[in-house]
Design an enzyme around this catalytic site. Structure first.
Site, short mmCIF file in Angstrom:
data_model
loop_
_atom_site.label_atom_id
_atom_site.label_comp_id
_atom_site.label_asym_id
_atom_site.label_seq_id
_atom_site.Cartn_x
_atom_site.Cartn_y
_atom_site.Cartn_z
N GLY A 206 0.83 -1.20 0.00
CA GLY A 206 0.00 0.00 0.00
C GLY A 206 0.86 1.25 0.00
O GLY A 206 2.03 1.21 -0.41
N ASN A 207 0.28 2.35 0.49
CA ASN A 207 1.01 3.62 0.40
C ASN A 207 2.03 3.78 1.55
O ASN A 207 1.94 3.10 2.57
CB ASN A 207 0.03 4.79 0.35
CG ASN A 207 -0.71 4.96 1.66
OD1 ASN A 207 -0.15 5.43 2.66
ND2 ASN A 207 -1.98 4.54 1.70
N ALA A 209 2.60 6.21 3.65
CA ALA A 209 2.20 6.79 4.95
C ALA A 209 1.76 5.65 5.88
O ALA A 209 2.18 5.59 7.04
CB ALA A 209 1.06 7.78 4.73
N GLY A 211 2.57 2.57 5.39
CA GLY A 211 3.78 1.74 5.55
C GLY A 211 4.56 2.13 6.80
O GLY A 211 5.07 1.28 7.53
N GLU A 228 5.70 -3.23 0.51
CA GLU A 228 5.57 -3.09 -0.95
C GLU A 228 4.85 -1.76 -1.18
O GLU A 228 3.62 -1.70 -1.12
CB GLU A 228 4.77 -4.26 -1.53
CG GLU A 228 5.48 -5.60 -1.43
CD GLU A 228 6.58 -5.79 -2.47
OE1 GLU A 228 6.64 -4.99 -3.42
OE2 GLU A 228 7.38 -6.72 -2.31
N CYS A 262 0.89 -0.06 -9.27
CA CYS A 262 2.02 0.49 -8.51
C CYS A 262 3.23 0.72 -9.39
O CYS A 262 4.03 1.61 -9.12
CB CYS A 262 2.37 -0.43 -7.35
SG CYS A 262 2.70 -2.12 -7.88
P1 NAD Z 1 -5.39 0.67 0.52
O1 NAD Z 1 -6.21 1.89 0.75
O2 NAD Z 1 -6.07 -0.59 0.10
O3 NAD Z 1 -4.54 0.44 1.83
C1 NAD Z 1 -3.65 -0.65 1.91
C2 NAD Z 1 -3.94 -1.44 3.17
O4 NAD Z 1 -3.60 -0.65 4.31
C3 NAD Z 1 -5.41 -1.82 3.32
O5 NAD Z 1 -5.50 -3.20 3.65
C4 NAD Z 1 -5.91 -0.92 4.42
O6 NAD Z 1 -6.93 -1.50 5.20
C5 NAD Z 1 -4.66 -0.69 5.24
N1 NAD Z 1 -4.70 0.58 5.96
C6 NAD Z 1 -5.15 1.77 5.49
N2 NAD Z 1 -5.00 2.73 6.44
C7 NAD Z 1 -4.46 2.13 7.52
C8 NAD Z 1 -4.04 2.58 8.81
N3 NAD Z 1 -4.18 3.85 9.18
N4 NAD Z 1 -3.51 1.69 9.66
C9 NAD Z 1 -3.37 0.40 9.30
N5 NAD Z 1 -3.72 -0.09 8.08
C10 NAD Z 1 -4.26 0.76 7.21
O7 NAD Z 1 -4.31 0.92 -0.60
P2 NAD Z 1 -3.49 2.25 -0.95
O8 NAD Z 1 -2.56 2.57 0.14
O9 NAD Z 1 -4.37 3.29 -1.52
O10 NAD Z 1 -2.65 1.60 -2.15
C11 NAD Z 1 -2.10 2.41 -3.13
C12 NAD Z 1 -0.60 2.54 -2.90
O11 NAD Z 1 -0.02 1.25 -2.80
C13 NAD Z 1 0.11 3.21 -4.03
O12 NAD Z 1 1.13 4.02 -3.52
C14 NAD Z 1 0.71 2.05 -4.80
O13 NAD Z 1 1.82 2.39 -5.59
C15 NAD Z 1 1.05 1.11 -3.70
N6 NAD Z 1 1.07 -0.24 -4.18
C16 NAD Z 1 2.24 -0.92 -4.15
C17 NAD Z 1 2.30 -2.19 -4.65
C18 NAD Z 1 3.58 -2.97 -4.65
O14 NAD Z 1 3.52 -4.17 -4.93
N7 NAD Z 1 4.71 -2.38 -4.34
C19 NAD Z 1 1.16 -2.78 -5.18
C20 NAD Z 1 -0.03 -2.06 -5.17
C21 NAD Z 1 -0.07 -0.79 -4.66
#
Ligand code: NAD
Length: 474
Positions: A206-207, A209, A211, A228, A262
């Protein structure tokens, strides 16, 4: 085309599981792990076979769930989610025995006689947190490696893609060992509670922040993490280039899944001499792919939700539009859009775009492109299109990115021999193929010394003679 509007709501803002439920769930999985049930090859093999059946028996359901979440064309859902996960399971089934084998290595003269081996052992209970954009692949592919490596798993798919997450929550308990694998289909409150628990590994996609939140929580228990993440992946187009192929591949990589990838090429850095012909070809390739009105095309996905739609709409004001720009808020449709004359300081260049908007910037030479990339956080992917091997080498040698692909976009992900992951701001750790197994494995170093001989050289009292011999042996 139907869009995410047809997806069932996961649970609105209501919690799917209470805190005590979650704590009890993790405790149950820990007991299962400690019972040793997950360690034998048979158990792992059986789970992988069941995993494969969970995919194959429900291929149509998986594709339909992703259509409901993202309007994903079947071709894209099959190729980028379904087939990738199935390939991971098939690879794990084929190689499991080999991956699990202890590896014999040499050891120094000073510790002879001895045998040295590296024993792969499971870590324990793993938490896998997935993201919404490839909602099947990102939530369940890491679990293939975790189960092959003999771990218990808590899966936390994204609440932002409710149809796919609902399907994962329904099928996983039917197919996989419910004492060892659990799905938590919740959002931030559930994840926050899970993160207070001790896991032996956390795999987050995910993103950045979030992370950071995940890594801070993991640090409390000294839990290792894979992050990731994403970032702005540049796409350098050299002056000596097969422009037609470059335009086809860049447009495909950018507008696949409506740019919600991503590793999508975030922006193009084109040599000034090729800007005009590249823009012309991108425009004609987009017509070839999606017709005169991409909204009518069955090959083009939709934006996941209103929040992302609104975020992306604001980016359309940067630079000058060459193609696209049309939007339909009700359908969460944003046309494939190409921008030129984009100021590097403009909003579209400030954050990862993660949608169907492609800024094309120009650079006078390759050094300027390299400087541009190096002045920004390390990206997840870097693309370079060139016929000049020397120029390709310069770009690869002088920049850092999670991965890179020469004369194509995205396809490096399909090589399961290549570990996939980020570096710096784009993440840490990697998976795919054997590196998924490695991620969820502790490689225990074991030295075994027989007792039939016990040279006294190392034991006190030390003297000059002993020191002389030790120095000789090394
Ligand atoms: P998302 O909104 O689905 O969030 C990712 C996960 O984090 C979810 O399961 C969500 O429940 C959890 N989450 C959200 N807020 C949280 C918090 N405050 N505390 C704990 N957990 C929390 O996805 P996203 O972040 O919008 O994903 C998009 C980002 O992910 C982009 O930056 C994209 O480049 C990156 N991404 C990376 C990969 C990779 O393989 N490297 C793949 C896909 C997406």
């Amino acid at each position: 085309m139907s869009t995410a509007q047809s997806a069932p709501a996961l649970s609105g803002s209501a919690r799917t599981m209470t805190d005590p439920d979650l704590v009890a769930l993790v405790a149950k999985l820990r007991r299962s792990f400690e019972s040793g049930v997950t360690r034998p090859e048979d158990w792992r093999h059986r789970q992988l076979e069941r995993f494969q059946a969970m995919l194959v028996d429900h291929e149509a359901d998986w594709l339909e769930a992703m259509r409901a979440d993202l309007g994903k064309p079947q071709f894209e859902a099959w190729g980028s989610d379904y087939r990738i996960v199935l390939g991971a399971v098939e690879g794990a089934l084929k190689h499991l025995s080999g991956w699990m084998k202890p590896r014999k290595v040499g050891s120094a003269l000073v510790i002879q006689p001895s045998t040295a081996r590296i024993l792969p052992e499971p870590l324990g209970v793993a938490l896998i947190i997935g993201a919404w954009n490839y909602p099947m692949q990102l939530a369940i592919e890491p679990a293939v490696g975790a189960l092959a490596a003999g771990n218990c798993v808590v899966l936390k798919p994204s609440e932002v893609s409710p149809a796919t997450t609902g399907l994962i929550a329904k099928l996983v308990p039917q197919y996989l060992d419910p004492e060892c694998v659990a799905v938590v289909p919740g959002g931030v409150p559930e994840t926050t509670t899970l993160l207070t628990q001790r896991f032996d590994y956390i795999f987050y996609t995910g993103n950045g922040a979030v992370g950071r939140i995940v890594m801070a929580a993991a640090a409390k228990h000294l839990t290792p993490v894979t992050l990731e993440l994403g970032g702005k992946s540049p796409c350098i187009v050299d002056s000596d280039v097969d422009l037609d192929t470059a335009a086809h591949r860049i447009a495909w990589g950018k507008f696949f899944n409506a740019g919600q990838t991503c590793v999508a090429p975030d922006y193009v850095l084109a040599h000034t001499s090729v800007e005009a012909p590249l823009l012309g070809r991108l425009a004609s390739v987009l017509r070839e792919y999606y017709g005169d009105d991409p909204k009518q095309s069955a090959s083009y996905a939709r934006i996941i939700n209103d929040r992302h739609f609104q975020r992306l709409q604001k980016l359309l004001g940067s630079g000058e539009r060459v193609v696209g720009g049309e939007v339909d808020a009700a359908a969460r449709y944003i046309a494939p859009t190409v921008l030129r004359n984009v100021d590097p300081g403009s909003p579209v260049m400030a954050e990862e775009i993660f949608g169907p908007v492609l800024p094309v910037l120009t650079v006078p030479d390759l050094d300027a492109a390299i400087r541009f990339v190096n002045a920004r956080p390390k990206p997840l992917a870097l693309y370079v299109f060139s016929r000049d091997d020397g120029n390709v080498r310069r770009v690869l040698d002088q920049t850092s990115s999670g991965g890179a692909c020469v004369n194509d976009c995205l396809s490096h992900l399909l090589a399961d021999t290549l570990p996939f992951g980020g570096v710096g701001d784009s993440g840490m750790g990697a998976y795919h193929g054997q590196s998924s197994f490695d991620t969820f494995t502790h490689y225990k170093s074991v030295l075994n010394r027989p007792t039939y001989v016990d040279p006294k050289l190392r034991y006190p009292p030390y003297d000059a003679n002993k020191l002389k011999w030790v120095k000789r042996i090394g």
